[in-house]
Design a protein around this motif. Structure first.
Motif, PDB file in Angstrom:
ATOM      1  N   TYR A 125       0.828  -1.205   0.000  1.00 45.32           N
ATOM      2  CA  TYR A 125       0.000   0.000   0.000  1.00 45.32           C
ATOM      3  C   TYR A 125       0.867   1.261   0.000  1.00 45.32           C
ATOM      4  O   TYR A 125       0.621   2.206  -0.767  1.00 45.32           O
ATOM      5  CB  TYR A 125      -0.927   0.010   1.218  1.00 45.32           C
ATOM      6  CG  TYR A 125      -1.651   1.317   1.384  1.00 45.32           C
ATOM      7  CD1 TYR A 125      -2.763   1.597   0.609  1.00 45.32           C
ATOM      8  CD2 TYR A 125      -1.204   2.284   2.274  1.00 45.32           C
ATOM      9  CE1 TYR A 125      -3.425   2.805   0.732  1.00 45.32           C
ATOM     10  CE2 TYR A 125      -1.849   3.502   2.399  1.00 45.32           C
ATOM     11  CZ  TYR A 125      -2.960   3.759   1.630  1.00 45.32           C
ATOM     12  OH  TYR A 125      -3.599   4.954   1.734  1.00 45.32           O
TER      13      TYR A 125
ATOM     14  N   LEU B 198      -9.469   3.260  -0.692  1.00 46.27           N
ATOM     15  CA  LEU B 198      -8.985   3.149   0.678  1.00 46.27           C
ATOM     16  C   LEU B 198      -9.561   4.244   1.562  1.00 46.27           C
ATOM     17  O   LEU B 198      -9.890   4.021   2.715  1.00 46.27           O
ATOM     18  CB  LEU B 198      -7.467   3.208   0.711  1.00 46.27           C
ATOM     19  CG  LEU B 198      -6.946   3.014   2.123  1.00 46.27           C
ATOM     20  CD1 LEU B 198      -6.942   1.579   2.556  1.00 46.27           C
ATOM     21  CD2 LEU B 198      -5.577   3.612   2.269  1.00 46.27           C
TER      22      LEU B 198
ATOM     23  N   HIS C  65       0.967   4.007  -3.236  1.00 55.35           N
ATOM     24  CA  HIS C  65       0.260   5.267  -2.975  1.00 55.35           C
ATOM     25  C   HIS C  65       1.262   6.399  -2.781  1.00 55.35           C
ATOM     26  O   HIS C  65       1.120   7.250  -1.909  1.00 55.35           O
ATOM     27  CB  HIS C  65      -0.646   5.137  -1.746  1.00 55.35           C
ATOM     28  CG  HIS C  65      -1.851   4.301  -2.002  1.00 55.35           C
ATOM     29  ND1 HIS C  65      -1.790   2.936  -2.051  1.00 55.35           N
ATOM     30  CD2 HIS C  65      -3.144   4.629  -2.245  1.00 55.35           C
ATOM     31  CE1 HIS C  65      -2.999   2.451  -2.298  1.00 55.35           C
ATOM     32  NE2 HIS C  65      -3.835   3.459  -2.431  1.00 55.35           N
TER      33      HIS C  65
END
Length: 370
Positions: free
Chosen positions: A39, A308, A43
């Motif tokens: 993640y 998210l 990101h």
């Protein structure tokens, strides 16, 4: 492998050395979560810094630079001293290792040494252990690759090894490999460098909402050849002043309708080829921070963030009250069961949340649906 190969006495000496954070971290049986690391890597914000990584957790930007790396590991991250040369004769010891004298050893070669060095002197076994730590943790490279010779030779001089800024070497190696990873159309990918730092970095960011070091007002680490990025400078100031625009990376949705496009008429004195050149699409803009929220950021980056963000908002609404009520009971216990609403588990079989009580002590709480 290294602990058994070098013996308990050499292992204890390695834990007390300038790179002792790595064997100590190993003994803590640190919890690994590939999803957290993935993640953080997927990101990232687009920055023009060679030695910094910026990532988003919900709306909060966090930075991994030399300052954060040093704060997490406690390693020496001073500037390189070009005059600090290690003039030692390594050829005799390299011959004992069965390593070519013109290169540094690989981990595959060191594995063979670990199988036959138990009867060596304590000093030699410590040297072998240091070489292993350099390969596994400082550079974090594949077993077939070799440690740079100039760095490897320092293990023979205990003073030269202790004063060298290994934290700067490890940070540079990690960030370099992060920027080299490609995530396009791959089910898996391999990353080098000491990736555990990314995991601790993410946990600390969640624990304090944003992990951003501020040491003696030195906000920007010093690197030779580092690039300037005004957007990053503005973002740092807004983080320190607690005035980050939470909507700076919000996705701007637009409706798209398909329609047949009429071919535009071309003036008689302009050729069709030259007209087509003028119609070339402009390249996408970087995902730049905008304190006013007026600029439209990169759609590709923000599409990844949207899912998210919604999940985090739902989790905060449904679970925050019950989670905080049970957090005190969770510390010091292995398993704590929370009675959660069914709605909190609409799309989940289970949810694992890991809290960092400090850099190297973690409490793992497992939520199971009732």
């Amino acid at each position: 492998m290294v602990e058994v190969g070098v013996g308990n006495d050499a292992w204890d000496a390695l834990k007390k050395s300038s790179v002792g954070v790595f064997p100590r971290l190993y003994e803590l049986d640190f919890i690994w979560s590939a999803k957290v690391v993935h993640y953080l890597l997927t990101h990232q914000l687009v920055v023009r810094k060679n030695y910094e990584i910026w990532s988003l957790i919900d709306w909060q930007p966090i930075r991994l630079s030399l300052l954060e790396f040093g704060e997490i590991t406690g390693l020496n991250c001073d500037m390189f001293d070009n005059g600090d040369l290690c003039k030692v004769d390594h050829k005799e010891f390299w011959a004992e290792l069965n390593v070519c004298t013109t290169v540094g050893p690989s981990l595959n070669e060191l594995q063979l040494v670990l199988g036959r060095c138990k009867n060596w002197s304590l000093e030699k076994r410590i040297i072998v252990g240091r070489l292993c730590i350099l390969h596994i943790a400082i550079f974090g490279i594949a077993p077939t690759r070799r440690i740079p010779l100039e760095c490897a030779k320092r293990v023979l001089d205990f003073e030269a090894f202790g004063r060298y800024p290994w934290g700067r070497v490890a940070c540079k190696s990690l960030i370099h490999y992060i920027k080299c990873v490609s995530y396009d159309a791959k089910k898996s990918y391999t990353m080098e460098g000491f990736v555990y730092v990314l995991l601790i970095w993410g946990y600390e960011a969640v624990r304090v909402r944003h992990f951003f070091s501020h040491v003696d007002e030195n906000l920007v680490p010093k690197w030779d050849g580092e690039l300037e990025d005004e957007n990053v400078n503005h973002l740092i100031r807004d983080i320190l002043d607690d005035c980050v625009n939470r909507k700076a990376w919000d996705l701007v949705e637009t409706s798209v309708t398909k329609r047949t496009k009429r071919k535009e008429s071309i003036p008689m004195n302009v050729s069709e080829d030259s007209a087509n050149k003028d119609k070339k699409a402009k390249p996408m803009e970087d995902c730049r921070y905008n304190a006013d929220g007026n600029d439209t950021p990169s759609t590709a980056m923000l599409t990844m963030l949207k899912t998210l963000t919604e999940k985090v908002d739902n989790m905060n609404t449904n679970m925050a009250t019950k989670l905080m009520a049970g957090l005190d009971a969770a510390i010091g216990t292995k398993n704590v069961i929370f009675d959660l609403d069914d709605g909190a588990h609409k799309d989940m079989q289970f949810l694992e949340v890991v809290f960092a009580t400090n850099y190297f002590q973690l409490v793992k709480i497992v939520f199971t649906p009732t």
